[in-house]
Scaffold this motif. Sequence first.
Motif, PDB file in Angstrom:
ATOM      1  N   ASP A   1       0.814  -1.218   0.000  1.00 21.16           N
ATOM      2  CA  ASP A   1       0.000   0.000   0.000  1.00 21.16           C
ATOM      3  C   ASP A   1       0.842   1.261   0.000  1.00 21.16           C
ATOM      4  O   ASP A   1       0.323   2.361  -0.139  1.00 21.16           O
ATOM      5  CB  ASP A   1      -0.932   0.028   1.223  1.00 21.16           C
ATOM      6  N   LEU A   2       2.144   1.101   0.226  1.00 20.95           N
ATOM      7  CA  LEU A   2       3.009   2.269   0.224  1.00 20.95           C
ATOM      8  C   LEU A   2       3.465   2.626  -1.183  1.00 20.95           C
ATOM      9  O   LEU A   2       4.078   3.670  -1.399  1.00 20.95           O
ATOM     10  CB  LEU A   2       4.249   2.024   1.090  1.00 20.95           C
TER      11      LEU A   2
ATOM     12  N   SER B   1       1.815   3.406  -3.987  1.00 22.55           N
ATOM     13  CA  SER B   1       1.221   4.621  -4.545  1.00 22.55           C
ATOM     14  C   SER B   1       1.871   5.863  -3.957  1.00 22.55           C
ATOM     15  O   SER B   1       2.224   6.796  -4.674  1.00 22.55           O
ATOM     16  CB  SER B   1      -0.283   4.662  -4.264  1.00 22.55           C
ATOM     17  N   ALA B   2       2.038   5.867  -2.632  1.00 20.92           N
ATOM     18  CA  ALA B   2       2.648   7.034  -1.982  1.00 20.92           C
ATOM     19  C   ALA B   2       4.072   7.232  -2.489  1.00 20.92           C
ATOM     20  O   ALA B   2       4.530   8.361  -2.667  1.00 20.92           O
ATOM     21  CB  ALA B   2       2.638   6.862  -0.462  1.00 20.92           C
TER      22      ALA B   2
ATOM     23  N   VAL C   1       4.403   9.168  -5.980  1.00 19.35           N
ATOM     24  CA  VAL C   1       3.866  10.515  -6.185  1.00 19.35           C
ATOM     25  C   VAL C   1       4.930  11.423  -6.788  1.00 19.35           C
ATOM     26  O   VAL C   1       4.691  12.147  -7.750  1.00 19.35           O
ATOM     27  CB  VAL C   1       3.362  11.116  -4.846  1.00 19.35           C
TER      28      VAL C   1
ATOM     29  N   TRP D   1       8.558  12.142  -2.272  1.00 16.77           N
ATOM     30  CA  TRP D   1       7.742  11.142  -1.581  1.00 16.77           C
ATOM     31  C   TRP D   1       8.477   9.808  -1.590  1.00 16.77           C
ATOM     32  O   TRP D   1       8.488   9.084  -0.602  1.00 16.77           O
ATOM     33  CB  TRP D   1       6.390  10.979  -2.275  1.00 16.77           C
TER      34      TRP D   1
ATOM     35  N   MET E   1       4.263  -2.079 -10.322  1.00 18.52           N
ATOM     36  CA  MET E   1       3.099  -1.229 -10.518  1.00 18.52           C
ATOM     37  C   MET E   1       3.219  -0.430 -11.808  1.00 18.52           C
ATOM     38  O   MET E   1       2.262  -0.268 -12.542  1.00 18.52           O
ATOM     39  CB  MET E   1       2.923  -0.271  -9.329  1.00 18.52           C
TER      40      MET E   1
ATOM     41  N   MET F   1      -5.932   4.799   1.156  1.00 16.88           N
ATOM     42  CA  MET F   1      -4.776   4.803   0.263  1.00 16.88           C
ATOM     43  C   MET F   1      -4.775   3.623  -0.686  1.00 16.88           C
ATOM     44  O   MET F   1      -4.319   3.729  -1.822  1.00 16.88           O
ATOM     45  CB  MET F   1      -3.470   4.773   1.081  1.00 16.88           C
ATOM     46  N   LYS F   2      -5.317   2.501  -0.227  1.00 18.53           N
ATOM     47  CA  LYS F   2      -5.324   1.283  -1.045  1.00 18.53           C
ATOM     48  C   LYS F   2      -5.995   1.506  -2.380  1.00 18.53           C
ATOM     49  O   LYS F   2      -5.645   0.918  -3.388  1.00 18.53           O
ATOM     50  CB  LYS F   2      -6.106   0.170  -0.329  1.00 18.53           C
TER      51      LYS F   2
ATOM     52  N   LYS G   1      -6.275   4.316  -4.010  1.00 19.34           N
ATOM     53  CA  LYS G   1      -5.862   5.519  -4.750  1.00 19.34           C
ATOM     54  C   LYS G   1      -4.651   5.293  -5.643  1.00 19.34           C
ATOM     55  O   LYS G   1      -3.740   4.541  -5.306  1.00 19.34           O
ATOM     56  CB  LYS G   1      -5.532   6.640  -3.755  1.00 19.34           C
ATOM     57  N   SER G   2      -4.656   5.996  -6.749  1.00 21.03           N
ATOM     58  CA  SER G   2      -3.494   5.997  -7.632  1.00 21.03           C
ATOM     59  C   SER G   2      -2.459   6.954  -7.034  1.00 21.03           C
ATOM     60  O   SER G   2      -2.785   7.727  -6.135  1.00 21.03           O
ATOM     61  CB  SER G   2      -3.906   6.516  -9.003  1.00 21.03           C
ATOM     62  N   PRO G   3      -1.212   6.909  -7.559  1.00 19.94           N
ATOM     63  CA  PRO G   3      -0.213   7.855  -7.044  1.00 19.94           C
ATOM     64  C   PRO G   3      -0.677   9.311  -7.114  1.00 19.94           C
ATOM     65  O   PRO G   3      -0.481  10.067  -6.163  1.00 19.94           O
ATOM     66  CB  PRO G   3       0.997   7.607  -7.960  1.00 19.94           C
ATOM     67  N   ALA G   4      -1.328   9.677  -8.206  1.00 18.78           N
ATOM     68  CA  ALA G   4      -1.781  11.066  -8.338  1.00 18.78           C
ATOM     69  C   ALA G   4      -2.766  11.427  -7.233  1.00 18.78           C
ATOM     70  O   ALA G   4      -2.720  12.518  -6.652  1.00 18.78           O
ATOM     71  CB  ALA G   4      -2.412  11.288  -9.713  1.00 18.78           C
TER      72      ALA G   4
ATOM     73  N   VAL H   1      -3.026   9.944  -4.279  1.00 13.89           N
ATOM     74  CA  VAL H   1      -2.347   9.979  -2.984  1.00 13.89           C
ATOM     75  C   VAL H   1      -1.644  11.312  -2.809  1.00 13.89           C
ATOM     76  O   VAL H   1      -1.653  11.918  -1.734  1.00 13.89           O
ATOM     77  CB  VAL H   1      -1.333   8.818  -2.848  1.00 13.89           C
ATOM     78  N   GLY H   2      -1.062  11.811  -3.901  1.00 12.73           N
ATOM     79  CA  GLY H   2      -0.387  13.099  -3.853  1.00 12.73           C
ATOM     80  C   GLY H   2      -1.324  14.233  -3.481  1.00 12.73           C
ATOM     81  O   GLY H   2      -0.896  15.265  -2.968  1.00 12.73           O
TER      82      GLY H   2
ATOM     83  N   PHE I   1       4.306  14.845   5.512  1.00 12.39           N
ATOM     84  CA  PHE I   1       5.572  14.654   4.822  1.00 12.39           C
ATOM     85  C   PHE I   1       6.370  15.951   4.785  1.00 12.39           C
ATOM     86  O   PHE I   1       7.578  15.954   4.946  1.00 12.39           O
ATOM     87  CB  PHE I   1       5.338  14.163   3.390  1.00 12.39           C
TER      88      PHE I   1
ATOM     89  N   LEU J   1       9.445  18.697   0.524  1.00  6.68           N
ATOM     90  CA  LEU J   1       8.744  18.166  -0.634  1.00  6.68           C
ATOM     91  C   LEU J   1       8.696  19.166  -1.764  1.00  6.68           C
ATOM     92  O   LEU J   1       8.566  20.355  -1.534  1.00  6.68           O
ATOM     93  CB  LEU J   1       7.297  17.818  -0.269  1.00  6.68           C
TER      94      LEU J   1
END
Lengths: 377, 151
Positions: free
Chosen positions: A34-35, A37-38, A41, A45, A367, B126-127, B129-132, B134-135, B144, B150
């Motif tokens: 689950d990390l 996707s984070a 970014v 990240w 991914m 979060m599970k 969601k796509s990276p975009a 999550v951002g 963060f 960042l």
Amino acid sequence: MAANTDQQTAVEDEDFRFHADVLESILSHVPLVDLVSASLVSKSWSDAVSSSLRHHNTPRPWLVLHAQARHPPYATAVHAYDPRSGIWIKIPQPPMDYIAGLKSSHSSFVYMFSPARFSFSSDPLNLEWHHVEPPLVWRQDPIVARVGDSVVVAGGGCDFEDEPLAVEIYDLNTRSWRICDSMPGNIRDSAASSWLSIAVAAEKLIVADKVSGQTHCFDPETNSWSGPFDLLIGESGSISSYNIGCANNSLVLIALCRIKDVERVKIWRVTGGDFECEEIGEMPLEYVARLRSESSGECSINVRVGGSIMYVYNDTWDGEEVVACELVAGGGCRWWSVTNAVAREKTAERFVYTCAVVGIDELQRAMRAGNLRCDFE
Amino acid sequence: MENRETLPSPEKEKLTTLMSLDGHIFPVEEAVIVELRAIRRLLPAAGDATIPISQVTGQILAKIIDYCRKHNDHKLNRLRDEEISAWDRHFVDVDEELLFDLLVASHFLEVKDLFYLTVTTVTDTMKTKSPAQVGNMDQLRNLFISNFRLD
């Protein structure tokens, strides 16, 4: 934020630590998968996630289960267990023809042979495959292992040859085969997946006879064999199964022995040119019981090892639980058992296990390639 | 703001007084203090003084106290398992900003079960969601930012 200094509460919260930093606490509790996707970014990240993983609740080697149908087209489903968060996930497979029965010999290396093709994969999630021409001589169930950039094929019986079979090595850099002298000793005719245990340590291939413990060592750099060596573990009882693997860059031996009528599973570290064995742990008897086959009442074990974890399983067809042993800092062992996510559809399927060192990088690649849209179990 | 009546008891139950960041006063009973592990450690030294909770607003502190009381009821078998589970699900069914406020506050106060509940809720979000996407989770991003520079 005050660090937890109270002795009493420290004992209560033993397995739940509040890190000084809330972000670290969060990331510690999010499963690795689950990390991803984070971590995708942006570069910042990605750095943040990697840094957190290095300091808190680091990734630990996965147990990967390949469940394959016994008949063509040998459809294969792959499930992976992540000990860091205790979950199983399904790994979607790349589109591929499964040409034959899948086999694994050590860590995350899997392969299959047909007369026309030799296919193998050694990346942690087995998403990248090499398909090459097969070795010159057809063999039944040879030793197959990846050592550095070489894939070694040795031994294996052949009905039509009386001469000892040469060792053939596929070089991943030149993408070609070369031949060297056959292996000495009387294990060259053995069916590898049934009678031999294979490990790769210090850039060498190590082959142990599961019944006798007699061990040979092959160095692809010099194309030479050494041995046989005996794995002398000084047990007063009888040993019924020797299994080897490479944990934390050194050779380990997991043996099933019978001492005073009680079956035990013990672990040794094997070091030096003489293969000296030093005992490092023993499986608690309650876990040995879980490895016992329900139908025959016997224990028949096999192992897959990676990083600091050894996964021990019963390789008869009704094995449902896997026992894990993790080498912990300070020299001890942590033991636990893992129930298979999938109940084997008895005779219709074979289970092939690997142990994979999976980090956030592998999952990011998976991914990006579209391989990872995981469903949870 | 919550201001529950305490039940009459033969002995007068000791109440500890907490004060939120924005000055709201909360007298809380022992059963609640036990769950606020960070506060529990301060108790012997604090005596009868009001304990300032410098990083948590009254709105959030009230919700956390409510959570502790409900879970104490569950411990004392005044609530069934299904009831507390349903109550928890409703408790975290809030917007992202409030969820993260609860998460950070439960971490600060070391309310273990609530922290775990909020983290699990965030993970479940979060599970999917796509990276975009999550951002775009501003609250996570803020955490963060406070740790890393960042882009």
